[in-house]
Scaffold this motif. Structure first.
Motif, short mmCIF file in Angstrom:
data_model
loop_
_atom_site.label_atom_id
_atom_site.label_comp_id
_atom_site.label_asym_id
_atom_site.label_seq_id
_atom_site.Cartn_x
_atom_site.Cartn_y
_atom_site.Cartn_z
N ARG A 76 21.90 -13.42 -7.99
CA ARG A 76 21.04 -13.58 -6.86
C ARG A 76 21.41 -12.56 -5.97
O ARG A 76 20.37 -12.08 -5.26
CB ARG A 76 21.60 -15.06 -6.16
N PHE A 77 22.61 -12.08 -5.64
CA PHE A 77 22.85 -11.18 -4.67
C PHE A 77 22.20 -9.80 -5.12
O PHE A 77 21.62 -9.09 -4.06
CB PHE A 77 24.28 -10.54 -4.74
N LYS A 100 10.75 -4.94 7.49
CA LYS A 100 9.98 -6.31 7.99
C LYS A 100 11.08 -7.32 8.13
O LYS A 100 10.96 -8.13 8.99
CB LYS A 100 9.08 -6.70 6.88
N ILE A 101 11.89 -7.70 7.26
CA ILE A 101 13.00 -8.80 7.32
C ILE A 101 13.72 -8.55 8.74
O ILE A 101 14.13 -9.64 9.26
CB ILE A 101 13.80 -8.80 6.01
N VAL A 102 14.19 -7.19 8.95
CA VAL A 102 15.12 -6.99 10.00
C VAL A 102 14.22 -7.60 11.51
O VAL A 102 14.85 -8.17 12.41
CB VAL A 102 15.49 -5.50 10.22
N VAL A 103 12.77 -7.41 11.38
CA VAL A 103 12.12 -7.81 12.53
C VAL A 103 11.80 -9.19 12.66
O VAL A 103 12.02 -9.71 13.63
CB VAL A 103 10.79 -6.75 12.75
N VAL A 104 11.48 -9.55 11.55
CA VAL A 104 10.97 -11.06 11.47
C VAL A 104 12.07 -11.77 11.61
O VAL A 104 12.12 -13.21 12.35
CB VAL A 104 10.50 -11.34 10.07
N ALA A 105 13.34 -11.62 11.24
CA ALA A 105 14.77 -12.43 11.19
C ALA A 105 15.26 -12.89 12.54
O ALA A 105 15.52 -13.89 12.61
CB ALA A 105 15.77 -11.57 10.29
N ILE A 136 24.63 -8.53 9.12
CA ILE A 136 25.54 -8.83 8.03
C ILE A 136 24.99 -8.21 6.76
O ILE A 136 25.29 -7.63 5.89
CB ILE A 136 26.24 -9.95 8.04
N VAL A 137 23.76 -8.96 6.50
CA VAL A 137 23.07 -8.70 5.27
C VAL A 137 22.53 -7.42 4.88
O VAL A 137 22.64 -6.71 4.02
CB VAL A 137 21.79 -9.87 4.86
N PHE A 166 15.27 -7.11 -2.93
CA PHE A 166 14.37 -7.35 -1.79
C PHE A 166 14.65 -6.53 -0.57
O PHE A 166 13.72 -6.13 0.02
CB PHE A 166 14.37 -8.97 -1.74
N MET A 167 15.81 -6.62 -0.08
CA MET A 167 16.12 -5.69 1.05
C MET A 167 15.54 -4.48 0.86
O MET A 167 15.20 -3.60 2.07
CB MET A 167 17.51 -5.95 1.51
#
Length: 197
Positions: free
Chosen positions: A89-90, A103-108, A120-121, A96-97
């Protein structure tokens, strides 16, 4: 929350946003809204609230990034299975990252739970720091801008809002506890049913 902001002003807001941003459960978002509402009623400067919250968010996430970068991967490999984060999973999260990281950094920033572990992720998955910093700053600017604007225009109505929130907080807590109990009970029954078969 209102007493804390009344006592420490922007320093209290900045402290809560900072610690929330590197993984400590703290009401950073609520602090921005309450501080901005205070600014709307003339007790604080909205510019000072927004700048403090923005700087605290960026610095806090950067601390989280370096926590993840320096020590996160060994911890995930060793203890991840306890929170169902297996090596497979990691690896998927890491992939994915690497594809969708910015995008994840902004939306999170706008998602409870993701906001606290965003940095952290990103650090664990090896996103380059300069890229993380740029997208994190954009996310923090949008997040602080949205909540400080909403809180500022609440202004003089902060007391009524606080009373309304406290009135329904007990009911919301009760419903949450019941849902958790029902979920645990259902899982336990399912597990016992599987074992008996």
């Amino acid at each position: 929350m209102l007493e804390l902001i009344d006592r420490f002003g922007c320093l209290g807001i900045g402290g809560l946003v900072l610690v929330e941003s590197f993984g400590v459960p703290a009401p950073g978002e609520t602090a921005i809204i309450a501080g901005s509402a205070y600014a709307g009623s003339g007790h604080l400067s909205i510019v000072a609230v927004a700048i403090t919250a923005f700087c605290a968010a960026v610095i806090g996430d950067s601390i989280g990034y370096w926590i993840g970068r320096r020590g996160g991967r060994p911890l995930v490999r060793r203890f991840g299975r306890y929170v169902r984060l297996t090596p497979e999973r990691f690896d998927r999260v890491e992939g994915f990252m690497s594809r969708q990281g910015p995008k994840i950094v902004v939306v999170a920033r706008f998602v409870e739970g993701l906001r606290q572990f965003n940095g952290i992720v990103a650090g664990i998955t090896g996103m380059p720091f300069h890229k993380f910093l740029a997208w994190n700053a954009l996310g923090a600017a949008l997040w602080v801008g949205a909540w400080s604007t909403g809180g500022y225009y609440a202004g003089d109505h902060i007391e009524e809002i606080a009373k309304g929130v406290s009135k329904y907080a007990v009911a919301a807590a009760g419903v949450t506890v019941l849902l958790i109990v029902a979920y645990v009970w259902r899982r336990r029954r399912k597990r016992l049913g599987t074992v008996s078969k």
